[in-house]
Design an enzyme around this catalytic site. Structure first.
Site, mmCIF file in Angstrom:
data_model
loop_
_atom_site.group_PDB
_atom_site.id
_atom_site.type_symbol
_atom_site.label_atom_id
_atom_site.label_comp_id
_atom_site.label_asym_id
_atom_site.label_seq_id
_atom_site.Cartn_x
_atom_site.Cartn_y
_atom_site.Cartn_z
ATOM 1 N N GLY A 155 21.476 34.049 26.343
ATOM 2 C CA GLY A 155 20.129 35.020 25.302
ATOM 3 C C GLY A 155 20.975 36.285 25.890
ATOM 4 O O GLY A 155 20.187 37.323 25.553
ATOM 5 N N TYR B 44 7.906 26.769 16.845
ATOM 6 C CA TYR B 44 8.555 27.742 18.037
ATOM 7 C C TYR B 44 7.331 27.479 18.616
ATOM 8 O O TYR B 44 7.486 27.423 20.162
ATOM 9 C CB TYR B 44 8.666 28.853 17.585
ATOM 10 C CG TYR B 44 8.994 30.450 18.158
ATOM 11 C CD1 TYR B 44 10.263 30.469 18.224
ATOM 12 C CD2 TYR B 44 7.641 31.208 18.951
ATOM 13 C CE1 TYR B 44 9.985 31.889 19.745
ATOM 14 C CE2 TYR B 44 8.382 32.102 19.823
ATOM 15 C CZ TYR B 44 9.619 32.350 19.713
ATOM 16 O OH TYR B 44 9.358 33.395 20.443
HETATM 17 P P1 NDP Z 1 17.347 38.316 20.067
HETATM 18 O O1 NDP Z 1 16.792 37.378 18.830
HETATM 19 O O2 NDP Z 1 17.582 39.434 20.125
HETATM 20 O O3 NDP Z 1 18.510 37.793 20.910
HETATM 21 C C1 NDP Z 1 18.506 36.124 21.057
HETATM 22 C C2 NDP Z 1 19.387 36.250 22.527
HETATM 23 O O4 NDP Z 1 19.670 35.056 22.383
HETATM 24 C C3 NDP Z 1 20.948 36.682 21.348
HETATM 25 O O5 NDP Z 1 21.762 37.005 23.055
HETATM 26 C C4 NDP Z 1 21.893 35.029 20.991
HETATM 27 O O6 NDP Z 1 22.976 35.380 21.252
HETATM 28 C C5 NDP Z 1 20.466 34.083 22.310
HETATM 29 N N1 NDP Z 1 20.894 32.546 21.240
HETATM 30 C C6 NDP Z 1 20.569 32.477 20.486
HETATM 31 N N2 NDP Z 1 20.277 31.067 20.574
HETATM 32 C C7 NDP Z 1 21.143 30.845 20.985
HETATM 33 C C8 NDP Z 1 22.403 29.347 21.374
HETATM 34 N N3 NDP Z 1 21.857 28.346 20.519
HETATM 35 N N4 NDP Z 1 22.964 29.243 22.446
HETATM 36 C C9 NDP Z 1 23.384 30.463 23.076
HETATM 37 N N5 NDP Z 1 22.424 31.762 22.497
HETATM 38 C C10 NDP Z 1 22.281 31.444 21.859
HETATM 39 O O7 NDP Z 1 15.788 37.600 20.895
HETATM 40 P P2 NDP Z 1 14.867 38.276 21.977
HETATM 41 O O8 NDP Z 1 15.319 38.941 22.563
HETATM 42 O O9 NDP Z 1 13.825 39.111 20.796
HETATM 43 O O10 NDP Z 1 14.232 37.235 22.329
HETATM 44 C C11 NDP Z 1 14.336 36.733 23.773
HETATM 45 C C12 NDP Z 1 13.711 34.990 24.287
HETATM 46 O O11 NDP Z 1 12.122 36.097 24.021
HETATM 47 C C13 NDP Z 1 13.691 34.527 23.592
HETATM 48 O O12 NDP Z 1 12.735 33.417 23.787
HETATM 49 C C14 NDP Z 1 12.135 34.846 22.522
HETATM 50 O O13 NDP Z 1 11.459 33.428 22.033
HETATM 51 C C15 NDP Z 1 11.281 35.500 23.764
HETATM 52 N N6 NDP Z 1 10.701 35.587 22.943
HETATM 53 C C16 NDP Z 1 10.760 36.986 22.334
HETATM 54 C C17 NDP Z 1 9.653 38.121 22.099
HETATM 55 C C18 NDP Z 1 10.189 38.969 20.808
HETATM 56 O O14 NDP Z 1 9.295 39.480 20.560
HETATM 57 N N7 NDP Z 1 11.257 39.716 20.286
HETATM 58 C C19 NDP Z 1 8.002 37.484 22.079
HETATM 59 C C20 NDP Z 1 7.627 36.222 23.105
HETATM 60 C C21 NDP Z 1 9.140 35.518 23.755
HETATM 61 P P3 NDP Z 1 23.514 36.146 19.686
HETATM 62 O O15 NDP Z 1 23.613 37.446 20.851
HETATM 63 O O16 NDP Z 1 25.563 35.938 20.358
HETATM 64 O O17 NDP Z 1 23.405 35.511 18.891
#
Ligand code: NDP
Length: 247
Positions: A12, A154
């Site tokens: 990610g 989630y």
């Molecule tokens: P974003 O939505 O900004 O980014 C998500 C990233 O995950 C992207 O790079 C996306 O890829 C990648 N991704 C999603 N699905 C897949 C998949 N099937 N295969 C490969 N890559 C994938 O999320 P955040 O940065 O906000 O969150 C990152 C982590 O932190 C997550 O696990 C989230 O649950 C957790 N989190 C976030 C919080 C928040 O407030 N933001 C709070 C608590 C936890 P691509 O760029 O190519 O689309």
């Protein structure tokens, strides 16, 4: 906190928290494999790291696919011999009330957020065990600690990551591999963009003692610390970074 001569996989890493973690580990000297769903996003992050003088490579992988992760792990071990650091950060939300939640909403969130951690561990742990050094950090959520309405899928996945973290920490401790989880609160990224204004934002802010959303860099700083030698006596722990929301 040097990670010179270490290799790291950050899932990610195309945006948000994962991008900040990839940049942090690279700034500490690690060679970082930036994994995301789309080649364009992880490619841009890897290029940015290289432009700043760091070492990086991009790899587009759908982390919800066991076969894609197995293939990617094989490729990486052939290329680097070992991956020293694994950060399971890729995640999605499919929020809706329990009564409206479809089976697809459930399975896609469980597969992407939780099963992916198992797939990557299975794919990368063997060389870590052999070299008797490794760091695994799983990005969970406060949603997995306290449960949030509209997030049955989630919250279950993020709580599952904590169980996986603790069990793997016990299993791998004798091989000098630490496994920890970080549980962010509300962090300013694409994932929370729709919550950053209006009534939703006011409601959230009333629950955060520090009265602001966190930044991706706040999470990256903790991950950078956990991946270094200074954190060698910390394993099986969950670090909540949430502006004081969960006490
Ligand atoms: P974003 O939505 O900004 O980014 C998500 C990233 O995950 C992207 O790079 C996306 O890829 C990648 N991704 C999603 N699905 C897949 C998949 N099937 N295969 C490969 N890559 C994938 O999320 P955040 O940065 O906000 O969150 C990152 C982590 O932190 C997550 O696990 C989230 O649950 C957790 N989190 C976030 C919080 C928040 O407030 N933001 C709070 C608590 C936890 P691509 O760029 O190519 O689309």
């Amino acid at each position: 906190m040097s990670l010179e001569n270490r290799t790291a996989v950050v899932t990610g890493a195309g945006r948000g928290i994962g991008k900040a973690i990839a940049e942090k580990l690279a700034s500490q000297g690690a060679t970082v494999v930036c994994v995301s769903r789309t080649a364009e996003n992880c490619g841009a992050v890897a290029e940015g790291i290289k432009a700043a003088g760091g070492k990086a490579r991009a790899l587009a992988v759908d982390v919800s696919s066991a076969s894609e992760v197995a293939e990617a792990s094989k490729t990486l071990i052939e290329e680097f011999k070992t991956i020293d650091i694994l950060v399971n950060n890729a995640g999605i939300t499919r929020d809706t009330l329990l009564m409206r939640m479809s089976e697809d909403d459930w399975h896609s969130v469980l597969q992407t957020n939780l099963s992916s951690c198992f797939y990557w561990l299975k794919g990368l742990v063997q060389p870590m065990v052999r070299q008797r050094w490794g760091r695994v950090v799983n990005i969970s959520s406060v949603s997995g600690l306290i449960g949030l309405p509209g997030q049955v899928n989630y919250s279950a996945a993020k709580a599952g990551m904590i169980g996986l973290t603790k069990a793997a920490a016990k299993e791998l401790a004798s091989r000098n591999i630490t496994v920890n989880a970080v549980a962010p609160g509300f962090i300013r990224t694409d994932m929370t963009a729709s919550l950053s204004e209006g009534d939703a934002a006011r409601e959230i802010m009333s629950r955060i003692p520090l009265k602001r959303f966190g930044e991706a860099a706040d999470i990256a700083a903790m991950v950078g610390f956990l991946c270094g030698d200074e954190a060698s006596y910390i394993t099986g722990k969950v670090f909540t970074i949430d502006g004081g929301m969960v006490m």
